[in-house]
Design a protein around this motif. Sequence first.
Motif, PDB file in Angstrom:
ATOM      1  N   PHE A   1       0.817  -1.207   0.000  1.00 20.74           N
ATOM      2  CA  PHE A   1       0.000   0.000   0.000  1.00 20.74           C
ATOM      3  C   PHE A   1       0.857   1.266   0.000  1.00 20.74           C
ATOM      4  O   PHE A   1       0.560   2.238  -0.704  1.00 20.74           O
ATOM      5  CB  PHE A   1      -0.942   0.001   1.208  1.00 20.74           C
ATOM      6  N   LEU A   2       1.929   1.275   0.805  1.00 22.80           N
ATOM      7  CA  LEU A   2       2.800   2.449   0.833  1.00 22.80           C
ATOM      8  C   LEU A   2       3.464   2.656  -0.517  1.00 22.80           C
ATOM      9  O   LEU A   2       3.573   3.784  -1.015  1.00 22.80           O
ATOM     10  CB  LEU A   2       3.860   2.279   1.925  1.00 22.80           C
ATOM     11  N   THR A   3       3.897   1.557  -1.134  1.00 21.08           N
ATOM     12  CA  THR A   3       4.507   1.653  -2.461  1.00 21.08           C
ATOM     13  C   THR A   3       3.499   2.184  -3.467  1.00 21.08           C
ATOM     14  O   THR A   3       3.837   3.036  -4.312  1.00 21.08           O
ATOM     15  CB  THR A   3       5.016   0.275  -2.915  1.00 21.08           C
ATOM     16  N   ALA A   4       2.259   1.728  -3.387  1.00 20.99           N
ATOM     17  CA  ALA A   4       1.228   2.202  -4.311  1.00 20.99           C
ATOM     18  C   ALA A   4       1.030   3.710  -4.180  1.00 20.99           C
ATOM     19  O   ALA A   4       0.876   4.424  -5.183  1.00 20.99           O
ATOM     20  CB  ALA A   4      -0.080   1.461  -4.063  1.00 20.99           C
TER      21      ALA A   4
ATOM     22  N   PRO B   1       5.688  -8.990  -9.951  1.00 25.30           N
ATOM     23  CA  PRO B   1       4.891  -8.423  -8.852  1.00 25.30           C
ATOM     24  C   PRO B   1       5.678  -7.376  -8.077  1.00 25.30           C
ATOM     25  O   PRO B   1       6.150  -7.595  -6.971  1.00 25.30           O
ATOM     26  CB  PRO B   1       4.574  -9.652  -7.994  1.00 25.30           C
ATOM     27  N   SER B   2       5.827  -6.217  -8.678  1.00 27.25           N
ATOM     28  CA  SER B   2       6.595  -5.141  -8.073  1.00 27.25           C
ATOM     29  C   SER B   2       6.033  -3.810  -8.565  1.00 27.25           C
ATOM     30  O   SER B   2       4.850  -3.723  -8.918  1.00 27.25           O
ATOM     31  CB  SER B   2       8.079  -5.298  -8.429  1.00 27.25           C
ATOM     32  N   LEU B   3       6.869  -2.794  -8.603  1.00 30.99           N
ATOM     33  CA  LEU B   3       6.432  -1.463  -9.022  1.00 30.99           C
ATOM     34  C   LEU B   3       5.779  -1.460 -10.391  1.00 30.99           C
ATOM     35  O   LEU B   3       4.871  -0.671 -10.654  1.00 30.99           O
ATOM     36  CB  LEU B   3       7.647  -0.517  -9.090  1.00 30.99           C
ATOM     37  N   SER B   4       6.249  -2.326 -11.280  1.00 32.74           N
ATOM     38  CA  SER B   4       5.781  -2.280 -12.658  1.00 32.74           C
ATOM     39  C   SER B   4       4.297  -2.586 -12.765  1.00 32.74           C
ATOM     40  O   SER B   4       3.543  -1.844 -13.401  1.00 32.74           O
ATOM     41  CB  SER B   4       6.599  -3.250 -13.513  1.00 32.74           C
ATOM     42  N   VAL B   5       3.854  -3.678 -12.150  1.00 32.32           N
ATOM     43  CA  VAL B   5       2.437  -4.012 -12.251  1.00 32.32           C
ATOM     44  C   VAL B   5       1.592  -3.008 -11.471  1.00 32.32           C
ATOM     45  O   VAL B   5       0.470  -2.670 -11.872  1.00 32.32           O
ATOM     46  CB  VAL B   5       2.178  -5.465 -11.804  1.00 32.32           C
ATOM     47  N   LEU B   6       2.124  -2.486 -10.363  1.00 34.70           N
ATOM     48  CA  LEU B   6       1.399  -1.442  -9.628  1.00 34.70           C
ATOM     49  C   LEU B   6       1.170  -0.222 -10.512  1.00 34.70           C
ATOM     50  O   LEU B   6       0.080   0.357 -10.530  1.00 34.70           O
ATOM     51  CB  LEU B   6       2.192  -1.031  -8.381  1.00 34.70           C
TER      52      LEU B   6
END
Length: 397
Positions: free
Chosen positions: A73-76, A99-104
């Motif tokens: 959530f914080l990364t999002a 499953p990291s920043l890219s898909v977010l």
Amino acid sequence: MRIGIVCPYSWDVPGGVQLHIRDLAEHLLREGHEVSVLAPADDDTPLPPYAVSAGRAVAVPYNGSVARLNFGFLTAARVRRWVHDGDFDVLHIHEPATPSLSVLTCWLAQGPMVATFHTSIPRSRWLVALYPMLQSALEKISARIAVSEYARRTFVEHLGGDAVVIPNGVDVGFFADAEPRPEWQGGTIGFLGRIDEPRKGLPVLMKALPRIVAAHPDTRLLVAGRGDEEEAVAGLPEDVRDRVEFLGMVSDEDKARLLRSVDLYVAPNTGGESFGIILVEALSAGAPVLASDLDAFAQVLDGGEAGQLFANEDPDALATAAIKLLGDPERRAELRERGRRHVRRFDWSTVGADILSVYETVTDGAASVAPDERPGWRARLGLAARDVPAGKEDRPS
């Protein structure tokens, strides 16, 4: 053009994807574009001016290696803020199935998006199982790039659709113009890679080394990379261990000087490679290359024309080929010349122009959509009204 680039892997531990993103960003900056890179990074990691930290990553086993990824959530929230503040003309997402920043970013952003796929893996139940969750993100991508035919094949088989192949880029001149170091010259074999990662193939090279040294007693193996040095030489006879010199982690400048210095560069990687950027760097530096016959390596080496191939995971085949090459300076000179001619296609002057052409295609397509057909900027970013910074409510889309 305002370009946002998303790196899924931690900036703290350089790898092929991170280096590709770094070099692409710096090429685009030299061409006059505005570039921002979002990547996982520890708080104390020194970042270049164009990079933004998305927070600390965690280690996750992935494709025979360990990837350091960032999610949650914080990364999002950081992704939303970065996309909003950047107001980018195009987003370039690397490894959007990771499953990291890219898909977010794919989930949270809208507008022109380009994705690059780097990974080459056999049929993966994990990717097939994740596809329903990834589908909504992948459908938002406007154009897809694969760094090799093998990365493209992985994308097609697991996720459907298609991608244009644009290889990884290299600053050929940087390697070609590096000054050799005298202490690294004279009967030297080079290896660069993580020592304790089996798929990089150092154990295969170590098994071949006694035969190579027996045929050419003055041979030295120079190893650059992090890992357990004592464990790496544990299987060698005592009289061969002193023919191995560990250099530890080396700077980009010393990597180029090492590749300019060695008589032979050996890439004994055993699998999990979709391209082989180190081969291109070695060719750029004029090093004769001996590599395992992985499909991706064979493609980079023009089917064996620009470098010599040996049977994968076969120490005897490696030793036989290395012994012959070390004893044949004319053959090494031939490989150097062929490599120098072949490697020009991988220079950033060519690769960068091809990537920029993809950007222009997707932004031109987005511009052709009437303004009233496009969602507002808040909807494009997935932001609720409470997320909007003060004074930004009327920002145009």
